[in-house]
Design a protein around this motif. Structure first.
Motif, mmCIF file in Angstrom:
data_model
loop_
_atom_site.group_PDB
_atom_site.id
_atom_site.type_symbol
_atom_site.label_atom_id
_atom_site.label_comp_id
_atom_site.label_asym_id
_atom_site.label_seq_id
_atom_site.Cartn_x
_atom_site.Cartn_y
_atom_site.Cartn_z
ATOM 1 N N VAL A 92 0.832 -1.205 0.000
ATOM 2 C CA VAL A 92 0.000 0.000 0.000
ATOM 3 C C VAL A 92 0.865 1.253 0.000
ATOM 4 O O VAL A 92 0.580 2.230 -0.704
ATOM 5 N N SER A 93 1.938 1.229 0.801
ATOM 6 C CA SER A 93 2.799 2.402 0.909
ATOM 7 C C SER A 93 3.428 2.776 -0.429
ATOM 8 O O SER A 93 3.679 3.951 -0.706
ATOM 9 N N ARG A 94 3.658 1.788 -1.253
ATOM 10 C CA ARG A 94 4.300 2.045 -2.543
ATOM 11 C C ARG A 94 3.346 2.654 -3.573
ATOM 12 O O ARG A 94 3.800 3.179 -4.595
ATOM 13 N N ILE A 95 2.030 2.575 -3.309
ATOM 14 C CA ILE A 95 1.066 3.108 -4.282
ATOM 15 C C ILE A 95 0.177 4.216 -3.714
ATOM 16 O O ILE A 95 -0.613 4.797 -4.445
ATOM 17 N N ALA A 96 0.322 4.520 -2.421
ATOM 18 C CA ALA A 96 -0.593 5.473 -1.783
ATOM 19 C C ALA A 96 -0.280 6.922 -2.121
ATOM 20 O O ALA A 96 -1.113 7.806 -1.919
ATOM 21 N N ASN A 97 0.937 7.179 -2.624
ATOM 22 C CA ASN A 97 1.352 8.536 -2.977
ATOM 23 C C ASN A 97 2.055 8.496 -4.335
ATOM 24 O O ASN A 97 2.347 7.425 -4.865
ATOM 25 N N TYR A 98 2.334 9.660 -4.873
ATOM 26 C CA TYR A 98 3.104 9.694 -6.108
ATOM 27 C C TYR A 98 4.514 9.161 -5.888
ATOM 28 O O TYR A 98 5.146 8.626 -6.792
ATOM 29 N N GLU A 99 5.004 9.319 -4.644
ATOM 30 C CA GLU A 99 6.346 8.858 -4.303
ATOM 31 C C GLU A 99 6.248 7.532 -3.544
ATOM 32 O O GLU A 99 5.673 7.494 -2.457
ATOM 33 N N PRO A 100 6.758 6.430 -4.102
ATOM 34 C CA PRO A 100 6.712 5.150 -3.384
ATOM 35 C C PRO A 100 7.623 5.176 -2.159
ATOM 36 O O PRO A 100 8.776 5.595 -2.240
ATOM 37 N N ILE A 101 7.085 4.771 -1.011
ATOM 38 C CA ILE A 101 7.844 4.730 0.238
ATOM 39 C C ILE A 101 7.975 3.278 0.682
ATOM 40 O O ILE A 101 6.981 2.564 0.788
ATOM 41 N N GLU A 102 9.188 2.857 0.935
ATOM 42 C CA GLU A 102 9.424 1.509 1.423
ATOM 43 C C GLU A 102 9.232 1.463 2.931
ATOM 44 O O GLU A 102 9.636 2.385 3.654
ATOM 45 N N ILE A 103 8.612 0.389 3.427
ATOM 46 C CA ILE A 103 8.577 0.133 4.864
ATOM 47 C C ILE A 103 9.687 -0.863 5.163
ATOM 48 O O ILE A 103 9.656 -2.003 4.691
ATOM 49 N N ALA A 104 10.682 -0.424 5.907
ATOM 50 C CA ALA A 104 11.861 -1.234 6.191
ATOM 51 C C ALA A 104 11.779 -1.784 7.614
ATOM 52 O O ALA A 104 11.560 -1.025 8.562
ATOM 53 N N VAL A 105 11.933 -3.079 7.736
ATOM 54 C CA VAL A 105 11.825 -3.750 9.037
ATOM 55 C C VAL A 105 13.038 -4.667 9.195
ATOM 56 O O VAL A 105 12.960 -5.874 8.977
ATOM 57 N N PRO A 106 14.178 -4.111 9.576
ATOM 58 C CA PRO A 106 15.431 -4.873 9.555
ATOM 59 C C PRO A 106 15.471 -6.082 10.477
ATOM 60 O O PRO A 106 16.256 -7.001 10.252
ATOM 61 N N TYR A 107 14.606 -6.095 11.512
ATOM 62 C CA TYR A 107 14.661 -7.198 12.472
ATOM 63 C C TYR A 107 13.378 -8.036 12.474
ATOM 64 O O TYR A 107 13.076 -8.713 13.456
ATOM 65 N N LEU A 108 12.660 -8.016 11.373
ATOM 66 C CA LEU A 108 11.364 -8.683 11.317
ATOM 67 C C LEU A 108 11.453 -10.165 11.689
ATOM 68 O O LEU A 108 10.541 -10.707 12.317
ATOM 69 N N HIS A 109 12.528 -10.825 11.308
ATOM 70 C CA HIS A 109 12.658 -12.259 11.559
ATOM 71 C C HIS A 109 13.679 -12.565 12.657
ATOM 72 O O HIS A 109 14.163 -13.697 12.774
ATOM 73 N N CYS A 110 13.966 -11.568 13.478
ATOM 74 C CA CYS A 110 14.884 -11.739 14.611
ATOM 75 C C CYS A 110 14.108 -11.701 15.916
ATOM 76 O O CYS A 110 13.081 -11.012 16.034
ATOM 77 N N ASN A 111 14.599 -12.408 16.928
ATOM 78 C CA ASN A 111 14.017 -12.264 18.252
ATOM 79 C C ASN A 111 14.745 -11.147 18.998
ATOM 80 O O ASN A 111 15.721 -10.582 18.507
ATOM 81 N N LYS A 112 14.265 -10.862 20.196
ATOM 82 C CA LYS A 112 14.815 -9.716 20.923
ATOM 83 C C LYS A 112 16.279 -9.924 21.299
ATOM 84 O O LYS A 112 17.067 -8.985 21.306
ATOM 85 N N GLY A 113 16.643 -11.173 21.592
ATOM 86 C CA GLY A 113 18.041 -11.461 21.901
ATOM 87 C C GLY A 113 18.949 -11.189 20.716
ATOM 88 O O GLY A 113 20.063 -10.665 20.875
ATOM 89 N N GLU A 114 18.475 -11.514 19.516
ATOM 90 C CA GLU A 114 19.260 -11.265 18.310
ATOM 91 C C GLU A 114 19.360 -9.780 17.996
ATOM 92 O O GLU A 114 20.406 -9.296 17.540
ATOM 93 N N ILE A 115 18.284 -9.052 18.264
ATOM 94 C CA ILE A 115 18.322 -7.595 18.089
ATOM 95 C C ILE A 115 19.343 -6.990 19.042
ATOM 96 O O ILE A 115 20.171 -6.153 18.663
ATOM 97 N N LEU A 116 19.280 -7.425 20.300
ATOM 98 C CA LEU A 116 20.231 -6.926 21.295
ATOM 99 C C LEU A 116 21.660 -7.260 20.895
ATOM 100 O O LEU A 116 22.566 -6.426 21.043
ATOM 101 N N ALA A 117 21.869 -8.456 20.375
ATOM 102 C CA ALA A 117 23.215 -8.856 19.963
ATOM 103 C C ALA A 117 23.759 -7.913 18.897
ATOM 104 O O ALA A 117 24.940 -7.527 18.935
ATOM 105 N N ASP A 118 22.913 -7.515 17.952
ATOM 106 C CA ASP A 118 23.360 -6.589 16.912
ATOM 107 C C ASP A 118 23.677 -5.223 17.521
ATOM 108 O O ASP A 118 24.675 -4.588 17.162
ATOM 109 N N GLY A 119 22.842 -4.789 18.466
ATOM 110 C CA GLY A 119 23.102 -3.511 19.122
ATOM 111 C C GLY A 119 24.376 -3.521 19.934
ATOM 112 O O GLY A 119 25.151 -2.556 19.917
#
Length: 221
Positions: free
Chosen positions: A145-172
Protein backbone atom coordinates in the motif's frame (compact mmCIF):
# COMPACT_ATOMS: atom_id res chain seq x y z
CA UNK A 1 22.85 9.09 1.30
CA UNK A 2 19.20 8.05 1.49
CA UNK A 3 16.88 10.02 3.74
CA UNK A 4 14.73 7.78 5.98
CA UNK A 5 12.19 8.15 8.77
CA UNK A 6 12.57 5.94 11.84
CA UNK A 7 9.56 5.38 14.09
CA UNK A 8 11.36 5.71 17.40
CA UNK A 9 9.53 4.90 20.61
CA UNK A 10 12.50 5.08 22.98
CA UNK A 11 12.42 1.32 23.56
CA UNK A 12 15.32 -1.04 22.97
CA UNK A 13 14.05 -2.34 19.62
CA UNK A 14 13.52 1.04 18.00
CA UNK A 15 16.76 2.28 19.63
CA UNK A 16 18.59 -0.49 17.78
CA UNK A 17 16.71 0.25 14.54
CA UNK A 18 17.63 3.93 14.85
CA UNK A 19 21.33 3.14 15.19
CA UNK A 20 21.20 0.48 12.48
CA UNK A 21 19.78 3.05 10.04
CA UNK A 22 22.50 5.54 11.03
CA UNK A 23 25.25 2.92 10.77
CA UNK A 24 24.00 1.89 7.33
CA UNK A 25 24.69 5.43 6.16
CA UNK A 26 21.19 6.89 6.02
CA UNK A 27 20.16 10.45 6.82
CA UNK A 28 17.80 9.71 9.69
CA UNK A 29 14.74 11.62 10.85
CA UNK A 30 13.27 10.20 14.06
CA UNK A 31 9.53 10.29 14.69
CA UNK A 32 7.87 9.51 18.03
CA UNK A 33 4.21 9.48 19.00
CA UNK A 34 2.31 10.26 22.17
CA UNK A 35 -0.80 8.14 21.69
CA UNK A 36 -1.81 8.24 25.34
CA UNK A 37 0.43 5.34 26.39
CA UNK A 38 0.88 4.83 30.12
CA UNK A 39 4.63 4.40 29.63
CA UNK A 40 4.99 7.90 28.15
CA UNK A 41 8.36 8.04 29.93
CA UNK A 42 9.78 6.36 26.82
CA UNK A 43 9.34 9.64 24.94
CA UNK A 44 11.61 11.48 27.39
CA UNK A 45 14.26 8.84 26.75
CA UNK A 46 13.79 9.20 22.99
CA UNK A 47 14.21 12.96 23.22
CA UNK A 48 17.44 12.62 25.20
CA UNK A 49 18.94 10.12 22.75
CA UNK A 50 18.16 12.10 19.62
CA UNK A 51 19.52 15.27 21.24
CA UNK A 52 22.79 13.47 22.01
CA UNK A 53 22.99 12.09 18.47
CA UNK A 54 22.00 15.34 16.79
CA UNK A 55 19.25 13.51 14.90
CA UNK A 56 16.20 15.56 13.83
CA UNK A 57 13.32 14.39 16.00
CA UNK A 58 9.62 15.10 16.15
CA UNK A 59 7.29 13.99 18.94
CA UNK A 60 3.73 14.14 17.66
CA UNK A 61 0.81 14.28 20.09
CA UNK A 62 -1.98 12.06 18.79
CA UNK A 63 -3.33 11.30 22.26
CA UNK A 64 -6.82 12.40 21.20
CA UNK A 65 -7.21 9.04 19.47
CA UNK A 66 -7.18 7.44 22.91
CA UNK A 67 -10.95 8.03 22.90
CA UNK A 68 -11.13 5.45 20.12
CA UNK A 69 -8.47 2.92 21.18
CA UNK A 70 -8.67 3.03 24.98
CA UNK A 71 -9.50 -0.66 25.51
CA UNK A 72 -5.83 -1.63 25.80
CA UNK A 73 -4.03 -1.92 29.12
CA UNK A 74 -1.33 0.30 27.60
CA UNK A 75 -3.74 3.19 27.07
CA UNK A 76 -6.28 2.76 29.87
CA UNK A 77 -5.75 3.13 33.60
CA UNK A 78 -8.83 0.96 34.10
CA UNK A 79 -6.91 -2.16 33.07
CA UNK A 80 -3.94 -3.55 34.97
CA UNK A 81 -0.69 -4.17 33.12
CA UNK A 82 -0.40 -7.98 32.94
CA UNK A 83 2.66 -9.66 34.38
CA UNK A 84 4.53 -12.70 33.15
CA UNK A 85 5.92 -13.99 29.90
CA UNK A 86 5.03 -12.24 26.64
CA UNK A 87 3.56 -15.32 25.01
CA UNK A 88 0.82 -15.82 27.56
CA UNK A 89 -2.73 -15.08 26.45
CA UNK A 90 -3.05 -12.30 29.04
CA UNK A 91 -0.58 -10.21 27.04
CA UNK A 92 -3.22 -9.70 24.37
CA UNK A 93 -4.63 -6.96 26.62
CA UNK A 94 -1.57 -4.89 25.67
CA UNK A 95 -2.61 -4.80 22.01
CA UNK A 96 -3.46 -1.22 21.00
CA UNK A 97 -6.02 -1.54 18.18
CA UNK A 98 -4.54 -0.67 14.79
CA UNK A 99 -1.61 1.14 16.38
CA UNK A 100 1.07 0.32 13.84
CA UNK A 101 -1.19 0.98 10.86
CA UNK A 102 -1.96 4.42 12.31
CA UNK A 103 1.66 5.22 13.14
CA UNK A 104 2.97 3.92 9.83
CA UNK A 105 0.42 5.94 7.89
CA UNK A 106 1.51 9.12 9.65
CA UNK A 107 5.18 8.27 9.22
CA UNK A 108 4.67 7.59 5.51
CA UNK A 109 3.04 11.00 5.12
CA UNK A 110 6.00 12.58 6.91
CA UNK A 111 8.42 10.68 4.69
CA UNK A 112 6.70 11.97 1.56
CA UNK A 113 6.74 15.53 2.87
CA UNK A 114 10.50 15.55 3.53
CA UNK A 115 11.53 13.52 0.50
CA UNK A 116 12.51 10.39 2.41
CA UNK A 117 12.69 7.00 0.70
CA UNK A 118 11.71 4.68 3.54
CA UNK A 119 10.08 4.34 6.94
CA UNK A 120 11.78 2.05 9.46
CA UNK A 121 10.04 0.38 12.40
CA UNK A 122 11.02 -2.22 14.93
CA UNK A 123 8.69 -5.19 14.50
CA UNK A 124 10.38 -8.49 15.35
CA UNK A 125 9.61 -12.19 15.57
CA UNK A 126 8.96 -12.08 19.32
CA UNK A 127 5.94 -9.87 18.63
CA UNK A 128 4.40 -12.08 15.93
CA UNK A 129 2.34 -14.26 18.27
CA UNK A 130 0.76 -11.38 20.17
CA UNK A 131 0.65 -8.39 17.84
CA UNK A 132 -1.02 -8.84 14.43
CA UNK A 133 0.49 -5.57 13.20
CA UNK A 134 4.03 -6.92 13.68
CA UNK A 135 3.56 -10.04 11.56
CA UNK A 136 5.28 -10.48 8.18
CA UNK A 137 1.98 -10.56 6.28
CA UNK A 138 0.97 -7.19 7.77
CA UNK A 139 4.34 -5.68 6.89
CA UNK A 140 4.10 -6.98 3.31
CA UNK A 141 0.59 -5.61 2.77
CA UNK A 142 1.46 -2.25 4.31
CA UNK A 143 4.54 -2.10 2.13
CA UNK A 144 2.41 -2.79 -0.94
CA UNK A 145 0.00 0.00 0.00
CA UNK A 146 2.80 2.40 0.91
CA UNK A 147 4.30 2.05 -2.54
CA UNK A 148 1.07 3.11 -4.28
CA UNK A 149 -0.59 5.47 -1.78
CA UNK A 150 1.35 8.54 -2.98
CA UNK A 151 3.10 9.69 -6.11
CA UNK A 152 6.35 8.86 -4.30
CA UNK A 153 6.71 5.15 -3.38
CA UNK A 154 7.84 4.73 0.24
CA UNK A 155 9.42 1.51 1.42
CA UNK A 156 8.58 0.13 4.86
CA UNK A 157 11.86 -1.23 6.19
CA UNK A 158 11.82 -3.75 9.04
CA UNK A 159 15.43 -4.87 9.56
CA UNK A 160 14.66 -7.20 12.47
CA UNK A 161 11.36 -8.68 11.32
CA UNK A 162 12.66 -12.26 11.56
CA UNK A 163 14.88 -11.74 14.61
CA UNK A 164 14.02 -12.26 18.25
CA UNK A 165 14.81 -9.72 20.92
CA UNK A 166 18.04 -11.46 21.90
CA UNK A 167 19.26 -11.27 18.31
CA UNK A 168 18.32 -7.60 18.09
CA UNK A 169 20.23 -6.93 21.29
CA UNK A 170 23.22 -8.86 19.96
CA UNK A 171 23.36 -6.59 16.91
CA UNK A 172 23.10 -3.51 19.12
CA UNK A 173 25.85 -4.72 21.43
CA UNK A 174 28.02 -5.38 18.38
CA UNK A 175 27.46 -1.72 17.47
CA UNK A 176 28.56 -0.73 20.97
CA UNK A 177 25.18 0.61 22.04
CA UNK A 178 24.37 1.53 25.65
CA UNK A 179 20.92 0.21 26.50
CA UNK A 180 20.84 2.33 29.62
CA UNK A 181 19.46 4.93 27.22
CA UNK A 182 16.25 3.00 26.54
CA UNK A 183 12.93 2.39 28.28
CA UNK A 184 10.98 -0.83 27.80
CA UNK A 185 8.73 -1.24 30.85
CA UNK A 186 4.99 -0.82 30.28
CA UNK A 187 4.78 0.93 33.65
CA UNK A 188 6.16 4.45 33.49
CA UNK A 189 7.48 4.56 37.03
CA UNK A 190 10.91 5.63 38.26
CA UNK A 191 12.32 2.13 37.82
CA UNK A 192 11.35 -0.66 35.46
CA UNK A 193 8.99 -3.10 37.15
CA UNK A 194 10.78 -6.29 36.06
CA UNK A 195 7.47 -8.18 35.92
CA UNK A 196 5.50 -7.01 32.89
CA UNK A 197 5.87 -8.90 29.62
CA UNK A 198 8.11 -6.23 28.12
CA UNK A 199 10.50 -6.36 31.09
CA UNK A 200 10.54 -10.16 31.19
CA UNK A 201 11.39 -10.39 27.48
CA UNK A 202 14.05 -7.70 27.82
CA UNK A 203 15.72 -9.44 30.74
CA UNK A 204 15.66 -12.73 28.83
CA UNK A 205 17.38 -11.01 25.90
CA UNK A 206 20.20 -9.79 28.14
CA UNK A 207 20.53 -13.22 29.75
CA UNK A 208 20.76 -14.87 26.32
CA UNK A 209 23.65 -12.53 25.52
CA UNK A 210 25.37 -13.23 28.85
CA UNK A 211 25.29 -9.61 29.92
CA UNK A 212 23.59 -7.46 32.55
CA UNK A 213 20.85 -4.99 31.75
CA UNK A 214 22.05 -1.50 32.76
CA UNK A 215 18.55 -0.37 33.78
CA UNK A 216 17.50 -0.25 37.43
CA UNK A 217 14.60 -2.57 38.31
CA UNK A 218 12.08 -2.72 41.12
CA UNK A 219 12.22 -6.51 40.89
CA UNK A 220 13.71 -9.15 38.62
CA UNK A 221 11.95 -12.14 40.16
Amino acid sequence: MAKVVVIYSGGMDSFTVLHRAIKDGHEVYALSFNYGQRHVKELDVARQVTNQLGVPHKIVDISAINELIANSSLTSDAAAIPEGHYEEASMQSTVVPNRNMILLSLAIGYAVSIGAEAVYYGAHSGDHAIYPDCRPEFVQKMNDVSRIANYEPIEIAVPYLHCNKGEILADGLAMGLDYGHTWTCYNGRERACGKCGACVERLEAFASNNCVDPLAYESTT
